[in-house]
Design an enzyme around this catalytic site. Structure first.
Site, PDB file in Angstrom:
ATOM      1  N   GLN A  75       0.674  -1.092  -0.057  1.00  0.00           N
ATOM      2  CA  GLN A  75      -0.061  -0.211   0.157  1.00  0.00           C
ATOM      3  C   GLN A  75       1.011   1.175   0.192  1.00  0.00           C
ATOM      4  OE1 GLN A  75      -2.322   1.254   3.980  1.00  0.00           O
ATOM      5  NE2 GLN A  75      -3.686   1.816   2.850  1.00  0.00           N
ATOM      6  N   GLY A  76       0.393   2.172  -0.409  1.00  0.00           N
ATOM      7  CA  GLY A  76       1.095   3.249  -1.045  1.00  0.00           C
ATOM      8  C   GLY A  76       0.895   4.769  -0.761  1.00  0.00           C
ATOM      9  N   TYR A  77      -0.065   5.009   0.662  1.00  0.00           N
ATOM     10  CA  TYR A  77      -0.536   5.968   0.893  1.00  0.00           C
ATOM     11  C   TYR A  77      -0.187   7.116   1.754  1.00  0.00           C
ATOM     12  CZ  TYR A  77      -5.352   4.244  -0.379  1.00  0.00           C
ATOM     13  OH  TYR A  77      -6.737   3.732  -0.635  1.00  0.00           O
ATOM     14  N   SER A  78       0.629   6.520   2.863  1.00  0.00           N
ATOM     15  CA  SER A  78       1.189   7.380   3.827  1.00  0.00           C
ATOM     16  C   SER A  78       2.611   7.877   3.107  1.00  0.00           C
ATOM     17  CB  SER A  78       1.459   6.572   5.289  1.00  0.00           C
ATOM     18  OG  SER A  78      -0.201   7.193   5.828  1.00  0.00           O
ATOM     19  N   GLU A 117     -13.960  -1.906   3.563  1.00  0.00           N
ATOM     20  CA  GLU A 117     -14.078  -3.789   3.466  1.00  0.00           C
ATOM     21  C   GLU A 117     -13.376  -2.842   5.214  1.00  0.00           C
ATOM     22  OE1 GLU A 117     -14.261  -5.932   3.049  1.00  0.00           O
ATOM     23  OE2 GLU A 117     -15.654  -5.306   1.108  1.00  0.00           O
ATOM     24  N   ASN A 139      -6.198   6.701  16.298  1.00  0.00           N
ATOM     25  CA  ASN A 139      -7.948   6.990  17.062  1.00  0.00           C
ATOM     26  C   ASN A 139      -7.838   8.231  17.505  1.00  0.00           C
ATOM     27  OD1 ASN A 139      -7.199   4.078  17.256  1.00  0.00           O
ATOM     28  ND2 ASN A 139      -6.863   3.906  19.354  1.00  0.00           N
ATOM     29  N   GLU A 140      -7.144   9.146  16.698  1.00  0.00           N
ATOM     30  CA  GLU A 140      -7.113  10.327  16.870  1.00  0.00           C
ATOM     31  C   GLU A 140      -8.391  10.662  15.853  1.00  0.00           C
ATOM     32  OE1 GLU A 140      -3.815   9.575  17.764  1.00  0.00           O
ATOM     33  OE2 GLU A 140      -4.562   9.526  19.679  1.00  0.00           O
TER      34      GLU A 140
END
Lengths: 398, 363, 398, 363
Positions: A126-129, A244, A384-385
């Protein structure tokens, strides 16, 4: 209102159990139970077992080669496999990219990529962050500039889990820097063998290198690897994040972890009796078990809503928050339970094929490392923030 | 009441802080020699034992700096525990040993814990039987900090009584060469070992202190070690706090420093409040090390319980506020977080000391 | 570093103890211990006892008729009087207005008002909060318009504690609406017998009416009742809020409350043995006691700094937050300790002179009411949210 | 699995919610009659007992609405507890009594608790001695909810065994006129009483159920009552939540709605998460009321423990977020906060049920 499973669902559970009995290698299950890392081959063999049974893609429709399970069936599968300490299914191709391709990809993309995910030919990551954008996902800087039939990609992704095993990566890239942050993002599939792609492991605080940095230096990606429309990637990214999430609560992991910590607390001795009989420790276990019993029902309620076609919305954020707190509390209890033997740390004892004696009981080997590693649960995948902000914005409408 | 450091302790603090910030000694033997030269080991002993300190507040000054720097040196094992036992129980003949310790030429370890002891200080299953020439020891000592590097071990063994009796525990000098050791590192990077004693023959004069009557001295020195660990935890908290404040001030998300987000501000405020609590609990234990047993041990258990709770909070919150970067091994925060967490596993964790505090309160 | 008290301080503690033995009425101490409300006469008689010993104004310098104690002496006095369950000293004249007058008032104002505070001739109350401005103290709307030798005051104050007993009120009033919120505020002394002043009690959730609303309807106040300069009231208000906070942690109240809950838990029986021997309840008590032991030292450290002339700053906010959490936890434990007898609530049994039998043990009479009432600790006097903001702003400098 | 209400229960919920929102019945007798007429009391009983409900989810629908409205009516005492005991243990001769209950013409109370019992269900010190004509009862029953208004009490008394034995507990119908009662209100505004039994002579047929063998029935009905209390607490939480959300949206401080402050947002998010937990725990207990004892009671203690913790959190956080206004008696929040807090004191508090859950888990 009825808490019971239907006969069909009970039959399905029995099928899962007998499959696990037949197919799950006990060495592998022991490693999972003890929190020891798995090799690429471990994952691949488990995927292959599931795939030959047609169970690898529980969430995919049958015409794409999936099992086409209901949310409740998926939950039962999840519950039993985690309780049996089966390896988790690596989610990047199966529960992340798959549904996006099915919803927004071309028939050609589906026909090409989906079978390769199932067969194990492709391992996706995954290349998100990005380094500058942690929780602020839309602040994508990695750029993709159109050049003839290619995009030329430059930039850096980070926190890429199991990227060291992957041959493909799906990426959010910026194709338009002139518009609002969310509006100039595209969703691109990149072959990691392309010149200019470099993967560098990040060693986490427990000594494991399960996440990576991925660098792109003038990487040429065919335009055919674009999913959906250019500049519309944010829509697909959000779809991926919110769609999902049936297992976001991690009920199965918590059930397995709780059973494990009870076993440890029965074996450990404190003040001349089993630790589990110490009222203070027993209270800690009971408290988290009570929370988990309730959260498990919250999870089932959400599944039932999903089965009825309702989008979970803030509900999955609630499950993420409470689910990770419970999982983290359980790893904290495990660390406490093993007492002074929480301190020794022999990385080699975590390796597959290690033949030496553990220091202290085997269940102590990875207890502290797991505790530290699981701090990630409340950080990665939408901290969680971020989840609390989603919950409050949804409810407060401010 | 006076909460200021004496001029001497202020100097000790300044010296040690500067030294630890500037040293590039990679070799632990070199670092150890330099600490000895600076007088840091001597600060852990009273003048009559050849040092120039030794009180609770001397310990807290030294160990807070150790914690702040994240230094991994066997000051606790050699200086406070083993050294403290020799100072408390040793005869004239042991003086040179103390001199060697203070000079940095000998490293010691206190081999006391056992696989089934958990945190029970009186649980000693290792046996010492009398022989015509002295004693023969058998047993397994677990997670002995500095056990792999110590030249000499002080080993507790039972000469009488049942496995959990306070009476019947004796202490022996055992040369490292006489035991089998399995060395390893702890998750926070310290040296430790399993020590196996298999028919280890010792001469008469290997005995340290009275036969069968060493429990009180052990408890007293463990109280001092607990004070030192609390101070070390406070030092680690201060460093973690400093890093987190700086991160909150500089890390940008959603177009502003994350420290501008009120939810993080308020949680950081709670972290700060609890670090002050940890500092106060450490002052309490350090100020009561020479009080009568009941009062001293009440403060020992109160402080260690509180430090365990606050240590967990600070480690978890500081990692959480850092996000991904807080999870990485190369970033210094990880070391501080691991250290303050693992201190909970030395000489009694939060639950152990809560239970003990209740028992001690009952009187 | 030295945790011991000096010989002088120890002598002083002995003096306080013998004074309490001689002067503190046991009926009064019982009412305080049991959380029953005190009458105006109860407060007045205790003030008078203290005043005749010269101890009423521990924080005032001697030349103003105070005791001129060091912070440590004040702490010792506070500690022993609360532990003996003496009534608290009503703070509005003595610890709030007094220091403001001494710092900013004219010699005439000091000469007139200070002796009347000591003698009990004047009972002051506080006019800070307004309905629209809770935590946002500078949002003062009550207006004072100059008209010859008078200000004409209109508006409303609220949460005025014990205002029903007061004959004077010090108020923040808006004298300039054109400037920044903080810059147009003045500090005014108002005789509550002036026409146009109305006091209306607010019944709190525990049934007590200890706070009030105070309405001002064209109230004419002589200009001589202005403290300091017009429009500079915010400075004096902040001085009042930050200056006199030696007892903000409420260590004495917590010590007394903890002793009380231990007594109750020794008397209550659970599962055939005293409740205090139940490991779960014992753990709750031990946990708060350990917190209190540390907080008490944090408090002493702050006192020592104050004695050395350092302003406490964020330290008093920290003490407020932790101090109120501990006090509230103790009242929660008290409520739990009394078991089913937490439910009965006989307001008449709280009255002075009530001769009936209590329902259940006498210590249960006010247990729940006190729990609910003490929710105010984290709200009034600068909410804990405001304190956390102060702490973080001070440290984060953002 | 199905988490939807049946059509009947949906109607029951709608009817009751609308009625409670609209009623202006100040007089509790009038309110009671109206509830009976609406069939609310009948919903607590099975068809064979003359009602049309009686399952766990019927209780939860009714009591969530009671809690949501903050209504003070003796449904729990008359319907669930005393009524439930009659339905479980009563003979043919008791049928009319149930009819009267369902019709709203008789109010009952279950006089079980005693000054030294705390939350121990088997602690019964009140004695019932055989006489030639029946029984004579002596004892003191404490904090008997609806005890001051009930026409008839069901009193537990010991006919054999030691004070905490489960065997030897019998139940008796006692007319209110036969006892001395001291009525009072609870802090959350309900009616309760101390009941003194001093040589109360009862005929043979005052006995309800088997002599000395009523403990199981008591535990079973208390399980149902606990489920009802959990649902009532959830209702109160929903109302407190609604008021707080509205307050956060509208109350202005520092120039904007306080709901814009992230620290409050995140805390409110945690409150919402925990209310969902409370709802799920209530579903769990309601769904297991007819399970075997071990499973049922595990869910009873799990749910009551969780409800106690969440009730405290919700009450305290909602008051805190309201600030001063949350402290005032006339503002409705106070009532909800008090009710959810005092539910912790009925039939076992957080700690009691934690300990019980541990014991039950041990099997």
């Amino acid at each position: 209102m009825d808490l019971a499973y239907t006969t069909d669902e009970q039959d399905f559970r029995a099928e899962v159990l007998s499959f696990l009995k037949a197919e799950l290698d006990s060495r592998l299950a022991d490693r999972v139970r003890l929190g020891k890392p798995l090799s690429k081959a471990d994952y691949e063999s488990w995927h292959a077992s599931l795939n030959s049974r047609g169970w690898l893609a529980g969430n995919w429709p049958k015409h794409h080669g999936g099992a086409g399970w209901t949310p409740v069936e998926r939950h039962i599968f999840e519950e039993e496999t985690t309780l049996a300490h089966a390896p988790r299914i690596v989610p990047f191709g199966l529960t992340m990219l798959g549904p996006v391709l099915q919803a927004f990809g071309t028939p050609e993309q589906c026909g090409h990529y989906l079978p390769r995910i199932l067969s194990g030919q492709d391992w996706w990551c995954q290349g998100y962050s990005e380094p500058g954008a942690g929780s602020d996902l839309a602040a994508v800087k990695t750029s993709a500039v159109r050049d003839g039939d290619h995009y030329v990609v430059n930039g850096q992704k980070t926190w890429t889990t199991l990227g060291q095993h992957a041959n493909w990566i799906f990426c959010l890239v910026r194709t338009n820097a002139e518009v609002k942050a969310q509006e100039g993002i595209s969703f691109l599939l990149i072959d990691m063998a392309t010149p200019g792609v470099t993967v560098r492991p990040i060693v986490l605080l427990d000594g494991e290198a399960e996440v990576n940095e991925v660098f792109f230096d003038d990487v040429r990606v065919p335009v055919g690897n674009l999913v959906g429309e250019q500049d519309k990637g944010w829509t697909y990214a959000k779809y991926l994040l919110t769609h999902e999430r049936t297992n976001i609560a991690g009920v199965g992991f918590s059930n397995a972890g709780l059973a494990n910590v009870k076993r440890i607390a029965s074996a450990e001795v404190s003040g001349g009796r089993p630790l589990i009989e110490n009222p203070h420790f027993a209270a800690r276990i009971a408290q988290v078990e009570i929370d988990l019993m309730a959260m498990s029902t919250t999870n089932s309620r959400t599944l039932a809503q999903a089965a009825a076609g309702q989008a979970p919305g803030a509900q999955s954020s609630m499950l993420k928050v409470k689910g990770t707190l419970i999982r983290q509390e359980i790893t904290d209890l495990t660390r406490r339970a093993v007492g002074p033997y929480a301190a020794p740390f022999l990385p080699e004892a975590l390796d597959d094929g290690y033949n030496g004696e553990p220091v202290g009981p085997d269940y102590a080997t990875a207890a502290s490392a797991q505790y530290f590693n699981n701090r990630k649960l409340s950080i990665f995948g939408g901290s969680n923030e971020i989840q609390r902000t989603i919950i409050s914005k949804t409810i407060l409408e401010l | 009441m006076d909460f200021n450091l004496t001029e001497e302790r202020q100097m000790l603090q300044d010296t040690l802080r500067r030294f630890l910030a500037e040293t590039d000694a990679q070799d632990s033997a070199v670092l150890w020699a330099e600490l000895a030269e600076l007088g840091i080991i001597g600060a852990l002993f009273s003048e009559e034992d050849g040092g120039f300190g030794g009180s609770g507040f001397d310990l807290s000054v030294v160990f807070e700096e150790i914690g702040r720097a994240g230094a991994s040196v066997p000051l606790l094992e050699t200086g406070v525990l083993a050294g403290g036992l020799i100072a408390a129980l040793g005869g004239e003949g042991d003086k040179t040993r103390l001199e060697d310790v203070i000079a940095g030429t000998q490293q010691l370890a206190f081999a006391h814990g056992e696989p089934l002891a958990r945190y029970d200080l009186s649980h000693v299953g290792t046996t010492a039987k009398s022989t015509p020439d002295g004693y023969v020891l058998n047993g397994h000592k677990s997670v002995v900090m500095n056990g792999g590097r110590a030249d000499t071990l002080i080993v507790s063994a039972r000469t009488a009584g049942g496995v959990s009796d306070t009476d019947g525990i004796s202490l022996f000098f055992v040369e490292a060469s006489a035991v089998q050791r399995r060395s390893y590192q702890t998750i926070s990077g310290a040296d430790a070992a399993e020590i196996y004693l298999s028919d280890v023959n010792l001469p008469e004069n290997a005995l340290l202190g009275p036969i069968g009557g060493s429990f009180d001295a052990i408890e007293t020195q463990v109280a001092r070690a607990t004070a030192a660990l609390c101070a070390e935890a406070v030092g680690a908290m201060e460093s973690a706090k400093g890093m987190t404040i700086e991160y909150l001030q500089t890390r940008q998300q959603f177009g502003r420093p994350i420290g501008k987000f009120q939810a993080l501000q308020h949680r950081m405020a709670d972290v700060l409040v609890e670090i002050e609590q940890a500092r106060s609990a450490t002052i309490n234990i350090c100020g009561h090390l020479t009080a009568d047993r009941a009062l001293r041990e009440r403060h020992v258990s109160a402080a260690k319980n509180l430090i365990g709770r606050v240590g967990r909070l600070v480690a978890e919150e500081c990692i959480q506020m850092h996000g991904g970067i807080g999870m990485t091994g190369e970033y210094a925060l990880a070391g501080f977080a691991k250290r303050m967490t693992m201190i909970d596993h030395q000489w009694g964790d939060t639950d152990h000391h809560l239970e003990r505090f209740i028992a001690l309160s009952r009187g």
